[in-house]
Design a protein around this motif. Structure first.
Motif, PDB file in Angstrom:
ATOM      1  N   VAL A  17      53.763  44.577  41.554  1.00 38.00           N
ATOM      2  CA  VAL A  17      53.748  45.734  42.450  1.00 38.00           C
ATOM      3  C   VAL A  17      52.323  46.235  42.654  1.00 38.00           C
ATOM      4  CG1 VAL A  17      54.443  48.154  42.680  1.00 38.00           C
ATOM      5  CG2 VAL A  17      56.130  46.434  42.021  1.00 38.00           C
ATOM      6  N   LEU A  18      51.611  46.488  41.577  1.00 45.55           N
ATOM      7  CA  LEU A  18      50.262  47.045  41.680  1.00 45.55           C
ATOM      8  C   LEU A  18      49.299  46.090  42.381  1.00 45.55           C
ATOM      9  CD1 LEU A  18      48.332  49.367  41.066  1.00 45.55           C
ATOM     10  CD2 LEU A  18      47.853  48.271  38.875  1.00 45.55           C
ATOM     11  N   SER A  19      49.419  44.812  42.123  1.00 41.81           N
ATOM     12  CA  SER A  19      48.501  43.851  42.735  1.00 41.81           C
ATOM     13  C   SER A  19      48.894  43.491  44.165  1.00 41.81           C
ATOM     14  CB  SER A  19      48.377  42.591  41.881  1.00 41.81           C
ATOM     15  OG  SER A  19      49.635  42.006  41.681  1.00 41.81           O
ATOM     16  N   CYS A  28      41.772  31.650  47.571  1.00 42.84           N
ATOM     17  CA  CYS A  28      41.190  32.637  46.669  1.00 42.84           C
ATOM     18  C   CYS A  28      40.351  31.944  45.592  1.00 42.84           C
ATOM     19  CB  CYS A  28      42.292  33.462  46.010  1.00 42.84           C
ATOM     20  SG  CYS A  28      41.686  34.720  44.870  1.00 42.84           S
ATOM     21  N   MET A  29      39.257  32.580  45.211  1.00 43.50           N
ATOM     22  CA  MET A  29      38.379  31.996  44.189  1.00 43.50           C
ATOM     23  C   MET A  29      39.038  31.888  42.815  1.00 43.50           C
ATOM     24  SD  MET A  29      35.752  35.187  43.557  1.00 43.50           S
ATOM     25  CE  MET A  29      34.923  34.528  42.132  1.00 43.50           C
ATOM     26  N   TYR A  30      40.091  32.644  42.589  1.00 41.13           N
ATOM     27  CA  TYR A  30      40.768  32.626  41.286  1.00 41.13           C
ATOM     28  C   TYR A  30      41.895  31.592  41.205  1.00 41.13           C
ATOM     29  CZ  TYR A  30      38.303  37.025  40.784  1.00 41.13           C
ATOM     30  OH  TYR A  30      37.320  37.984  40.723  1.00 41.13           O
ATOM     31  N   LEU A  82      42.680  34.908  37.407  1.00 46.40           N
ATOM     32  CA  LEU A  82      42.137  36.244  37.188  1.00 46.40           C
ATOM     33  C   LEU A  82      42.754  36.768  35.890  1.00 46.40           C
ATOM     34  CD1 LEU A  82      40.430  38.592  38.383  1.00 46.40           C
ATOM     35  CD2 LEU A  82      42.543  39.422  39.420  1.00 46.40           C
ATOM     36  N   PRO A  83      41.943  37.062  34.869  1.00 43.38           N
ATOM     37  CA  PRO A  83      42.496  37.424  33.557  1.00 43.38           C
ATOM     38  C   PRO A  83      43.520  38.567  33.588  1.00 43.38           C
ATOM     39  CG  PRO A  83      40.148  37.080  33.382  1.00 43.38           C
ATOM     40  CD  PRO A  83      40.475  37.020  34.858  1.00 43.38           C
ATOM     41  N   GLU A  84      43.329  39.520  34.474  1.00 37.73           N
ATOM     42  CA  GLU A  84      44.251  40.649  34.537  1.00 37.73           C
ATOM     43  C   GLU A  84      45.614  40.258  35.111  1.00 37.73           C
ATOM     44  OE1 GLU A  84      40.209  42.204  34.132  1.00 37.73           O
ATOM     45  OE2 GLU A  84      41.095  40.648  35.383  1.00 37.73           O
ATOM     46  N   LEU A  85      45.686  39.142  35.793  1.00 33.17           N
ATOM     47  CA  LEU A  85      46.968  38.652  36.305  1.00 33.17           C
ATOM     48  C   LEU A  85      47.447  37.458  35.487  1.00 33.17           C
ATOM     49  CD1 LEU A  85      46.546  38.946  40.164  1.00 33.17           C
ATOM     50  CD2 LEU A  85      47.891  40.387  38.646  1.00 33.17           C
ATOM     51  N   ARG A 145      40.052  37.099  46.713  1.00 32.22           N
ATOM     52  CA  ARG A 145      38.600  37.042  46.940  1.00 32.22           C
ATOM     53  C   ARG A 145      38.178  35.626  47.274  1.00 32.22           C
ATOM     54  NH1 ARG A 145      34.764  40.831  43.435  1.00 32.22           N
ATOM     55  NH2 ARG A 145      35.285  42.688  44.582  1.00 32.22           N
ATOM     56  N   ILE A 146      37.115  35.542  48.085  1.00 30.00           N
ATOM     57  CA  ILE A 146      36.531  34.235  48.395  1.00 30.00           C
ATOM     58  C   ILE A 146      35.423  33.982  47.399  1.00 30.00           C
ATOM     59  CG2 ILE A 146      35.253  32.884  50.062  1.00 30.00           C
ATOM     60  CD1 ILE A 146      36.629  34.372  52.266  1.00 30.00           C
TER      61      ILE A 146
END
Length: 104
Positions: free
Chosen positions: A55-57, A74-76, A86-89, A103-104
């Motif tokens: 939800v938040l992302s 995306c770069m991740y 992405l560590p947070e995801l 993000r690119i």
């Protein structure tokens, strides 16, 4: 996480999105400060709270916006693993999905 576990989680996320999970696609972080604030909010979520992370992302199960942005560009995104690094995801994702941490 093993590939079969990742696939099961990817399928679970896909079902949640297909079933109409309402996520926060806006506002898109326009600068590093806003991006960092979103990451901080994600870090505050229990790592096991998949729904809150999605939800938040702002996850969607299709390309997003006029530019049709998607995880694959995306770069991740790790192509061979179909994974958001992405560590947070740190989630298994499909190439045509998108989130506002793109993000690119």
């Amino acid at each position: 996480m093993h590939s079969d576990q990742e696939q099961k989680l990817r399928e679970k996320i896909g079902r949640m999105l297909a079933d109409g999970l309402q996520t926060q696609t806006e506002p898109f972080p326009e600068n590093d400060t806003q991006f960092g604030q979103l990451l901080t909010q994600l870090r505050d979520i229990d790592a096991k709270d998949l729904k809150a992370k999605l939800v938040l992302s702002g996850f969607t199960n299709s390309p997003y916006g006029e530019d049709r942005m998607r995880c694959q560009e995306c770069m991740y995104y790790l192509v061979h693993r179909k994974w958001c690094d992405l560590p947070e995801l740190a989630l298994p994702v499909e190439p045509d999905w998108w989130c506002r941490l793109w993000r690119i």
